[in-house]
Design an enzyme around this catalytic site. Structure first.
Site, PDB file in Angstrom:
ATOM      1  N   ASP A  27       0.842  -1.200   0.000  1.00 42.86           N
ATOM      2  CA  ASP A  27       0.000   0.000   0.000  1.00 42.86           C
ATOM      3  C   ASP A  27       0.879   1.251   0.000  1.00 42.86           C
ATOM      4  OD1 ASP A  27      -2.447  -1.692   0.573  1.00 42.86           O
ATOM      5  OD2 ASP A  27      -1.239  -2.119   2.331  1.00 42.86           O
ATOM      6  N   HIS A  50      -4.654  -3.559   6.367  1.00 42.32           N
ATOM      7  CA  HIS A  50      -4.430  -3.820   4.934  1.00 42.32           C
ATOM      8  C   HIS A  50      -5.782  -4.240   4.353  1.00 42.32           C
ATOM      9  CE1 HIS A  50      -2.893  -5.049   1.119  1.00 42.32           C
ATOM     10  NE2 HIS A  50      -3.417  -6.246   1.287  1.00 42.32           N
TER      11      HIS A  50
HETATM   12  P1  NAD Z   1      -1.645 -18.416  -4.103  1.00 41.00           P
HETATM   13  O1  NAD Z   1      -2.987 -19.038  -3.924  1.00 41.00           O
HETATM   14  O2  NAD Z   1      -1.029 -18.328  -5.443  1.00 41.00           O
HETATM   15  O3  NAD Z   1      -0.598 -19.136  -3.156  1.00 41.00           O
HETATM   16  C1  NAD Z   1      -0.846 -19.398  -1.819  1.00 41.00           C
HETATM   17  C2  NAD Z   1      -0.135 -20.692  -1.499  1.00 41.00           C
HETATM   18  O4  NAD Z   1      -0.230 -20.884  -0.082  1.00 41.00           O
HETATM   19  C3  NAD Z   1      -0.762 -21.917  -2.176  1.00 41.00           C
HETATM   20  O5  NAD Z   1       0.231 -22.605  -2.904  1.00 41.00           O
HETATM   21  C4  NAD Z   1      -1.299 -22.730  -0.994  1.00 41.00           C
HETATM   22  O6  NAD Z   1      -1.204 -24.125  -1.218  1.00 41.00           O
HETATM   23  C5  NAD Z   1      -0.379 -22.274   0.129  1.00 41.00           C
HETATM   24  N1  NAD Z   1      -0.916 -22.488   1.469  1.00 41.00           N
HETATM   25  C6  NAD Z   1      -2.193 -22.398   1.872  1.00 41.00           C
HETATM   26  N2  NAD Z   1      -2.274 -22.722   3.181  1.00 41.00           N
HETATM   27  C7  NAD Z   1      -1.026 -23.002   3.590  1.00 41.00           C
HETATM   28  C8  NAD Z   1      -0.483 -23.424   4.822  1.00 41.00           C
HETATM   29  N3  NAD Z   1      -1.253 -23.647   5.896  1.00 41.00           N
HETATM   30  N4  NAD Z   1       0.849 -23.621   4.905  1.00 41.00           N
HETATM   31  C9  NAD Z   1       1.638 -23.431   3.835  1.00 41.00           C
HETATM   32  N5  NAD Z   1       1.177 -23.061   2.618  1.00 41.00           N
HETATM   33  C10 NAD Z   1      -0.142 -22.842   2.509  1.00 41.00           C
HETATM   34  O7  NAD Z   1      -1.790 -16.954  -3.442  1.00 41.00           O
HETATM   35  P2  NAD Z   1      -0.775 -15.734  -3.559  1.00 41.00           P
HETATM   36  O8  NAD Z   1      -1.140 -14.912  -4.731  1.00 41.00           O
HETATM   37  O9  NAD Z   1       0.630 -16.204  -3.387  1.00 41.00           O
HETATM   38  O10 NAD Z   1      -1.246 -14.884  -2.276  1.00 41.00           O
HETATM   39  C11 NAD Z   1      -1.019 -15.388  -0.977  1.00 41.00           C
HETATM   40  C12 NAD Z   1      -1.718 -14.529   0.065  1.00 41.00           C
HETATM   41  O11 NAD Z   1      -1.204 -13.192   0.060  1.00 41.00           O
HETATM   42  C13 NAD Z   1      -3.228 -14.365  -0.146  1.00 41.00           C
HETATM   43  O12 NAD Z   1      -3.848 -14.460   1.124  1.00 41.00           O
HETATM   44  C14 NAD Z   1      -3.375 -12.959  -0.687  1.00 41.00           C
HETATM   45  O13 NAD Z   1      -4.640 -12.418  -0.422  1.00 41.00           O
HETATM   46  C15 NAD Z   1      -2.284 -12.261   0.110  1.00 41.00           C
HETATM   47  N6  NAD Z   1      -1.825 -10.972  -0.403  1.00 41.00           N
HETATM   48  C16 NAD Z   1      -1.484 -10.042   0.516  1.00 41.00           C
HETATM   49  C17 NAD Z   1      -1.006  -8.813   0.106  1.00 41.00           C
HETATM   50  C18 NAD Z   1      -0.613  -7.761   1.105  1.00 41.00           C
HETATM   51  O14 NAD Z   1      -0.276  -6.644   0.677  1.00 41.00           O
HETATM   52  N7  NAD Z   1      -0.602  -8.004   2.410  1.00 41.00           N
HETATM   53  C19 NAD Z   1      -0.881  -8.530  -1.243  1.00 41.00           C
HETATM   54  C20 NAD Z   1      -1.217  -9.524  -2.168  1.00 41.00           C
HETATM   55  C21 NAD Z   1      -1.698 -10.754  -1.735  1.00 41.00           C
HETATM   56  C1  LMR Z   2      -3.648  -6.659  -2.534  1.00 37.33           C
HETATM   57  O1  LMR Z   2      -3.621  -5.652  -1.820  1.00 37.33           O
HETATM   58  O2  LMR Z   2      -3.258  -6.663  -3.716  1.00 37.33           O
HETATM   59  C2  LMR Z   2      -4.237  -7.950  -1.975  1.00 37.33           C
HETATM   60  O3  LMR Z   2      -4.207  -7.915  -0.579  1.00 37.33           O
HETATM   61  C3  LMR Z   2      -5.603  -8.205  -2.497  1.00 37.33           C
HETATM   62  C4  LMR Z   2      -6.148  -9.542  -2.069  1.00 37.33           C
HETATM   63  O4  LMR Z   2      -7.308  -9.551  -1.597  1.00 37.33           O
HETATM   64  O5  LMR Z   2      -5.458 -10.563  -2.203  1.00 37.33           O
END
Ligand code: NAD
Ligand code: LMR
Length: 336
Positions: free
Chosen positions: A164, A192
């Protein structure tokens, strides 16, 4: 290839190792972009059992990078094994919201994951472990992990609002034509989520107040704030998947600055357990502007806040309090 003088190796555990964000993150950790070209890394990658096969493929690719700083790669589907000796733990894996799932279902599914991971970090990580939670709902997942790791100092649990923060810099750069490198002192407050408060009141461009460069005051409330708040959703709509490379880059920035320090005269945004600053209840994991030095962070003290900023911060903190109370009611954390 000679890499000059080296620090002791650092063990970095990453959950969700076979996911989208990890695919953008792991190769850059291995290259030294997170901890520096003087620091060897030992990677410990965690996945759920169904994704271990895919994770093995990622590990093969990491091997094929022949990264001079990458000393070892271990894979596990058991957090009690995966976090062993971790100095840095980046918790990316989380249960996404699927059709028909209520918010309480999402909190419950993630509550189970982050309760177990907090306990495993407590039992097996290194004494100096630093934790970054990326998986959503990131602030509350970090709160749950922290609550289940009583022997780890609470301030080592953080959640990611650096994406962000970087988005806010990018929007200000676009509006003013200033290079991102000239922009400092952006602040993200709160959760977030779409209630976060991206704050330009203290921001500078080339050392001068950024707001002096904005001739249209409505831009702030009608464009800048909602754009940053909604950027994650806009990316999901455009890409059909949530931000991955930019999230990986922000995770790298978060750990890099926490470990190696923030630039002189600037600060960054991190969601950290509140010490009561700015009226945010103690222990709530909320985003603040922070400076980092010697491996620790400090919430920037005594920033003047006008009524607008106060009401925006109150709104996002109210959402965090609701999430915290919901996971306490579900039994994932105890009231302090
Ligand atoms: P993704 O679905 O591509 O990958 C997530 C992985 O985590 C999967 O491979 C899944 O099998 C694994 N997983 C699920 N539970 C697990 C556990 N208990 N132990 C280990 N591995 C586990 O998703 P992504 O695009 O990599 O995003 C991951 C997370 O990050 C999501 O929750 C998304 O919303 C979040 N995110 C946060 C931000 C932020 O700014 N804070 C930004 C983008 C995404
Ligand atoms: C982001 O800010 O891009 C993500 O947290 C959005 C989401 O819900 O995975």
């Amino acid at each position: 290839m000679s890499t000059g003088a080296r620090n002791a190796p650092v063990t970095v555990a990453v959950t969700g190792g076979a996911g989208q964000i990890a695919y953008g993150l792991l190769f850059r950790i291995a290259s030294g972009a997170m901890l520096g070209a003087d620091t060897p890394v030992r990677l410990r990658l965690l996945e759920i059992p169904a994704a271990v096969g895919s994770l093995e493929g990622v590990a093969m690719e990491l091997e094929d990078g022949a990264f001079p700083l990458l000393e070892s790669i271990d894979i596990s589907d058991d957090p009690w094994v995966g976090f062993a000796g971790a100095n840095i733990a980046v918790l990316v894996g989380a249960r996404p919201r699927t059709a028909g799932m209520e918010r309480s279902d999402l909190l419950a599914a993630n509550g189970t994951i982050f309760t177990e991971q907090g306990a495993a970090i407590n039992a097996s990580a290194a004494d100096d472990v630093k934790v970054l939670v990326v998986g959503n709902p990131a602030n509350t997942n970090a709160f749950i992990a922290m609550s289940n790791a009583p022997d780890v100092p609470a301030e080592r649990f953080t959640a990611m609002t650096r994406l962000d923060h970087n988005r806010a810099i990018a929007q200000l750069a676009k509006k003013t034509g200033a290079p991102a490198a000239d922009i400092a002192r952006i602040a993200i407050w709160g959760n977030h989520s779409a209630t976060q408060f991206p704050d330009l009141a203290h921001a500078t461009i080339d050392g001068r107040p950024a707001l002096d460069r904005i001739d249209d005051p409505a831009w702030l409330t009608d464009d800048f704030i909602p754009t940053v708040q909604q950027r994650g959703t806009a990316i999901i709509q455009a890409r059909g998947a949530s931000s991955a490379a930019s999230a990986a880059s922000a995770a790298l920035d978060h750990i890099h600055d926490w470990v190696r320090g923030t630039a002189e005269g600037d600060w960054v945004s991190m969601a950290v357990p509140s010490d009561g600053s700015y009226g945010v209840p103690e222990g709530l994991i909320s985003s603040f502007p922070v400076t980092c030095a010697n491996g620790t962070y400090t919430i920037v003290p005594d920033l003047p806040l006008d009524d607008f900023a106060r009401s925006r911060i109150e709104a996002t903190v109210a959402e965090l309090i609701q999430e915290r109370d919901a996971v306490i009611d579900l039994g994932f954390a105890k009231r302090a």
